[in-house]
Design an enzyme around this catalytic site. Structure first.
Site, mmCIF file in Angstrom:
data_model
loop_
_atom_site.group_PDB
_atom_site.id
_atom_site.type_symbol
_atom_site.label_atom_id
_atom_site.label_comp_id
_atom_site.label_asym_id
_atom_site.label_seq_id
_atom_site.Cartn_x
_atom_site.Cartn_y
_atom_site.Cartn_z
ATOM 1 N N ALA A 63 104.275 55.206 57.451
ATOM 2 C CA ALA A 63 102.856 54.895 57.332
ATOM 3 C C ALA A 63 102.626 53.493 57.885
ATOM 4 C CB ALA A 63 102.454 54.952 55.862
ATOM 5 N N GLY A 109 107.053 57.549 55.868
ATOM 6 C CA GLY A 109 106.160 58.671 56.159
ATOM 7 C C GLY A 109 106.607 59.463 57.379
ATOM 8 N N GLU A 112 109.010 61.843 56.016
ATOM 9 C CA GLU A 112 108.244 62.790 55.188
ATOM 10 C C GLU A 112 107.541 63.832 56.072
ATOM 11 O OE1 GLU A 112 106.394 59.415 53.133
ATOM 12 O OE2 GLU A 112 106.914 60.400 51.254
ATOM 13 N N GLU A 132 110.957 52.617 51.863
ATOM 14 C CA GLU A 132 109.795 52.094 51.135
ATOM 15 C C GLU A 132 110.174 51.087 50.064
ATOM 16 O OE1 GLU A 132 110.291 55.254 51.923
ATOM 17 O OE2 GLU A 132 108.433 56.235 52.534
HETATM 18 N N1 3HC Z 1 103.620 49.963 60.122
HETATM 19 C C1 3HC Z 1 103.001 49.067 60.903
HETATM 20 N N2 3HC Z 1 103.626 48.349 61.873
HETATM 21 C C2 3HC Z 1 104.924 48.575 62.020
HETATM 22 C C3 3HC Z 1 105.646 49.493 61.230
HETATM 23 C C4 3HC Z 1 104.934 50.220 60.252
HETATM 24 N N3 3HC Z 1 105.513 51.148 59.486
HETATM 25 N N4 3HC Z 1 106.941 49.475 61.620
HETATM 26 C C5 3HC Z 1 107.033 48.580 62.616
HETATM 27 N N5 3HC Z 1 105.808 48.047 62.872
HETATM 28 C C6 3HC Z 1 105.443 47.086 63.918
HETATM 29 C C7 3HC Z 1 106.007 45.696 63.643
HETATM 30 O O1 3HC Z 1 105.138 44.964 62.821
HETATM 31 C C8 3HC Z 1 106.093 45.135 65.047
HETATM 32 O O2 3HC Z 1 104.791 44.747 65.430
HETATM 33 P P1 3HC Z 1 104.592 43.466 66.382
HETATM 34 O O3 3HC Z 1 105.348 43.781 67.631
HETATM 35 O O4 3HC Z 1 103.124 43.386 66.537
HETATM 36 O O5 3HC Z 1 105.179 42.319 65.635
HETATM 37 C C9 3HC Z 1 106.453 46.355 65.889
HETATM 38 O O6 3HC Z 1 106.085 47.493 65.116
HETATM 39 C C10 3HC Z 1 107.915 46.455 66.238
HETATM 40 O O7 3HC Z 1 108.661 46.327 65.020
HETATM 41 P P2 3HC Z 1 110.078 45.585 65.005
HETATM 42 O O8 3HC Z 1 109.960 44.252 65.645
HETATM 43 O O9 3HC Z 1 110.559 45.653 63.609
HETATM 44 O O10 3HC Z 1 110.898 46.544 65.992
HETATM 45 P P3 3HC Z 1 112.394 47.008 65.903
HETATM 46 O O11 3HC Z 1 112.605 47.836 67.100
HETATM 47 O O12 3HC Z 1 113.293 45.862 65.644
HETATM 48 O O13 3HC Z 1 112.496 47.936 64.590
HETATM 49 C C11 3HC Z 1 111.826 49.688 63.098
HETATM 50 C C12 3HC Z 1 111.799 49.146 64.545
HETATM 51 C C13 3HC Z 1 113.262 50.032 62.714
HETATM 52 C C14 3HC Z 1 110.967 50.918 63.045
HETATM 53 C C15 3HC Z 1 111.305 48.592 62.129
HETATM 54 O O14 3HC Z 1 110.073 48.108 62.631
HETATM 55 C C16 3HC Z 1 111.067 49.048 60.725
HETATM 56 O O15 3HC Z 1 111.996 49.146 59.955
HETATM 57 N N6 3HC Z 1 109.787 49.303 60.383
HETATM 58 C C17 3HC Z 1 109.386 49.566 59.022
HETATM 59 C C18 3HC Z 1 109.720 50.959 58.598
HETATM 60 C C19 3HC Z 1 109.205 51.211 57.202
HETATM 61 O O16 3HC Z 1 109.349 50.424 56.297
HETATM 62 N N7 3HC Z 1 108.584 52.393 57.027
HETATM 63 C C20 3HC Z 1 108.033 52.783 55.767
HETATM 64 C C21 3HC Z 1 106.601 52.410 55.711
HETATM 65 S S1 3HC Z 1 105.882 52.731 54.134
HETATM 66 C C22 3HC Z 1 105.593 54.422 54.137
HETATM 67 O O17 3HC Z 1 105.871 55.106 55.090
HETATM 68 C C23 3HC Z 1 104.964 54.945 52.897
HETATM 69 C C24 3HC Z 1 104.883 56.427 52.886
HETATM 70 O O18 3HC Z 1 105.884 56.961 52.070
HETATM 71 C C25 3HC Z 1 103.544 56.892 52.347
#
Ligand code: 3HC
Length: 622
Positions: A63, A109, A112, A132
């Site tokens: 998400a 997500g 999911e 998460e």
């Molecule tokens: N939402 C919004 N922006 C995100 C994002 C997300 N889930 N994941 C990554 N981004 C953005 C980053 O902020 C960054 O933006 P920027 O370039 O403007 O600074 C860009 O994407 C690239 O991210 P990284 O620099 O971290 O890129 P990497 O290639 O090093 O890593 C990744 C990629 C492994 C996907 C890493 O970004 C990551 O771990 N992201 C978070 C994943 C996460 O926590 N997902 C769960 C979200 S909560 C959820 O899904 C709830 C659900 O259950 C309802």
């Protein structure tokens, strides 16, 4: 409205490409677009199956985390997850086989969504996970209910309480994936199309929510949940791991819909928690830290193919191991053959524990050891792309070494110093190649501590900063660019922490009381139990406090409460941080937060000292 999903039919299979750069996060409009495409495929008589794939380098990273920052009420949180649950349910209800084709990452997500599809095929270097918890959350779109149905409650507990992604081969073995394929994204699409046709031909649709076999042993599931709860007891600031356990337990005991309803309630609790707000702040602060003034995204970077480390002490050895752990061969140079032999032994011993705990095989250790070449000469230094100097803190020694390095290395080779004491500009001048010189300040032990302070000198070239940021990421660490100030930012912040503790001691608090208050706050150790961490010379700070006299803020010595202790110490940290910012050593409060969390264990669930102080002020002002 941007087209978040492209629809394309290839020989009877609809390929739905999810397209929301950079990571296909599920932001507003994305799920609607996916669902519309799925409906279109189901309604199309020429389509027999559906493949969902991500555009660019990844499937779906979850998400959109920005959404959580905007949530203010429980109702909003419940509404948001209800919408996701309903859309995933409709995808799962599709009457034609839906296959998620995963490359890069399927996280949160994203996983999911993949689990709501009927089958999952992935590139063999893909990773799937429910991270998460690292944001103070639990999966909120059915992950806690579908994941244990695919891989069993024990692995689901690991994934949802630890947050670490799982590599495709392991995900295949555990049942999360149905097939993995070698090769690039095109190979994945081809394999997914073939797989989709097979499933359509067999008329098979397998809905995750209907699966029960992995949840059959209720007693074992309950025991696993109880064990996790007991193991979690000491870390109380982040409620998400507890919530994840409760939700997975519900998956084992309750029907899918009842478990899902509980998951949504627990998600709503978590998303509004202080811990989640703090962890989301750190997530974005970490990404912001990669954006450095004067270093644009398209700044060219050097590929680091081979490295050298000067100094076979504990620090130099740890840095050498850090490089080889990332697959980069390294020359380890010292004037003393004996020191080299000793450090090679130490590195080998440090690997033994990885063999013992099963994270490395003896063969892998040998492969890594073979990547380190001990040497007493500078002969091969013209073959390396970076030299990291890790010698004693003696300016004369360092300037003379940098003068030698300027001649012994080829143009463009990065010259990095680990110094926290001396100005990198002095070393830059000595090298005769100021644009190539930069500071890389590691913390001990270098191969486990996650932070590197990247010290930008006045003459450091932008491509050297950009290369350093990229390299630090490749080393699996977090880099923050700082300017020069004595001791740099982490040690300076830590010094203010220790100094304030001594002031409190003089005002009547006991060392035990101070340590207890701070460990309860979430520090890994109190200031009196942590004297030898992160390079800090605590004896020097103690001496400074004595020399300048204790400026007592209380009139008298007397009882100090634990709240006062935490308040005083966090205020001291924030105030030191303000000085650091004013002096230009750090660019943003968020950079200081990252440095303190990764450098000396300020509790992440408190967001770092600058964030914490800001929030405390807001709370007090209210
Ligand atoms: N939402 C919004 N922006 C995100 C994002 C997300 N889930 N994941 C990554 N981004 C953005 C980053 O902020 C960054 O933006 P920027 O370039 O403007 O600074 C860009 O994407 C690239 O991210 P990284 O620099 O971290 O890129 P990497 O290639 O090093 O890593 C990744 C990629 C492994 C996907 C890493 O970004 C990551 O771990 N992201 C978070 C994943 C996460 O926590 N997902 C769960 C979200 S909560 C959820 O899904 C709830 C659900 O259950 C309802």
């Amino acid at each position: 409205m941007p087209a978040f999903a492209q629809y394309d039919v290839r020989d009877g299979v609809a390929v739905i490409t999810i397209d929301n750069p950079p990571v296909n996060a599920i932001g507003p409009g994305v799920l609607e677009a996916i669902e519309e495409s799925v409906e279109r495929g189901v309604a199309d008589p020429g389509v027999r199956a559906l493949v969902l794939i991500g555009a660019g380098a990844t499937f779906v990273a979850g998400a959109d985390i920005n959404i959580f920052r905007a949530l203010t009420t429980r109702e909003q949180a419940l509404e948001g997850t209800a919408m996701m649950h309903a859309r995933f349910r409709r995808i799962e209800d599709a009457s034609k086989p839906a296959i998620a084709a995963i490359h890069g990452h399927a996280l949160g997500g994203g996983l999911e969504l993949a689990m709501a599809c009927h089958y999952r095929i992935a590139a063999n270097d893909a990773r799937v996970g429910q991270p998460e918890v690292l944001l103070g959350l639990i999966p909120g779109a059915g992950g806690t209910q579908r994941l244990p149905r695919l891989c069993g409650p024990v692995m689901a507990l690991d994934m949802c309480t630890g947050g670490q992604p799982v590599a495709a081969p392991k995900a295949l073995a555990s049942g999360i994936l149905d097939r993995i394929v070698d090769g690039n994204r095109q190979n994945l699409i081809d394999a997914a199309l073939a797989f989709a046709r097979e499933r359509a031909a067999g008329g098979e649709i397998r809905r995750t929510r209907d699966r029960a076999d992995k949840l059959a042993d209720i007693d074992a599931a309950r025991r696993a949940c109880d064990e996790r709860r007991a193991a979690l007891e000491p870390i109380a600031q982040n409620p998400a791991p507890y919530a994840a356990i409760n939700a997975i337990e519900a998956a084992c005991m309750l029907p899918f819909d009842a478990g899902s309803a509980l998951e949504r309630e627990l998600f709503a609790d978590c998303v509004l928690s202080d811990a989640s707000r703090a962890l989301v702040h750190l997530f974005f602060a970490e990404r912001e830290a990669a954006k450095v003034a004067g270093v644009s995204r398209d700044t060219p970077t050097l590929d680091i193919g081979r490295a050298a480390v000067l100094g076979a002490g504990r620090l130099g050895g740890g840095i050498a191991r850090t490089y080889v752990d990332a697959g980069i061969p390294v020359l380890l140079k010292d004037v003393s053959q004996a020191a080299l032999a000793r450090e090679m032994q130490t590195i080998r011993r440090s690997y033994q524990s990885s063999v013992l705990n099963g994270t490395l095989t003896p063969e892998a250790v040998e492969r890594r050891m073979a990547l380190i070449t001990p040497t007493t000469a500078l002969d091969e230094f013209d073959t390396v792309d970076i030299v990291t100097e890790a010698l004693v803190e003696d300016l004369k020694v360092k300037t003379s070494v940098f003068a030698d390095l300027g001649c012994a290395t080829r143009a463009g080779c990065l010259l990095a110093s680990t110094t926290a004491t001396f100005d990198v500009d002095e070393l830059a001048r000595a090298s005769g190649r100021p644009a190539s010189v930069i500071g890389h300040h590691y913390f001990r032990p270098a191969y486990t501590m996650p932070l590197i302070e990247i010290v930008r000198g006045r003459g450091t070239g932008p491509e050297v900063v950009a290369t350093s940021l990229k390299l630090v990421k490749r080393l699996g660490k977090v880099g923050v660019v700082v300017g020069h100030c004595v001791d740099l930012v982490a040690n300076r912040m830590l010094a203010s922490y220790v100094r304030e503790a001594y002031l409190l001691l003089d005002e009547g608090a006991s060392a035990r009381q101070i340590d207890r208050a701070l460990t309860r706050f979430g520090m890994p150790a109190g200031p009196f139990a942590m004297e030898d961490v992160a390079d800090i010379d605590v004896a020097r700070i103690r001496q400074q406090v004595r020399q300048h006299g204790v400026k007592r803020r209380a009139a008298t010595r007397g009882a100090v409460t634990e709240d006062e202790i935490v308040g005083r110490i966090t205020t001291a940290l924030a105030s030191e941080g303000a000085h650091v910012l004013k002096e230009g050593c750090a660019s943003r409060p968020g950079d200081i937060d990252i440095i303190c969390c990764y450098g000396f264990g300020f509790p992440r669930a408190r967001g770092g000292p600058m964030y914490y102080a800001h929030n405390q002020r807001l709370t007090t002002d209210d």
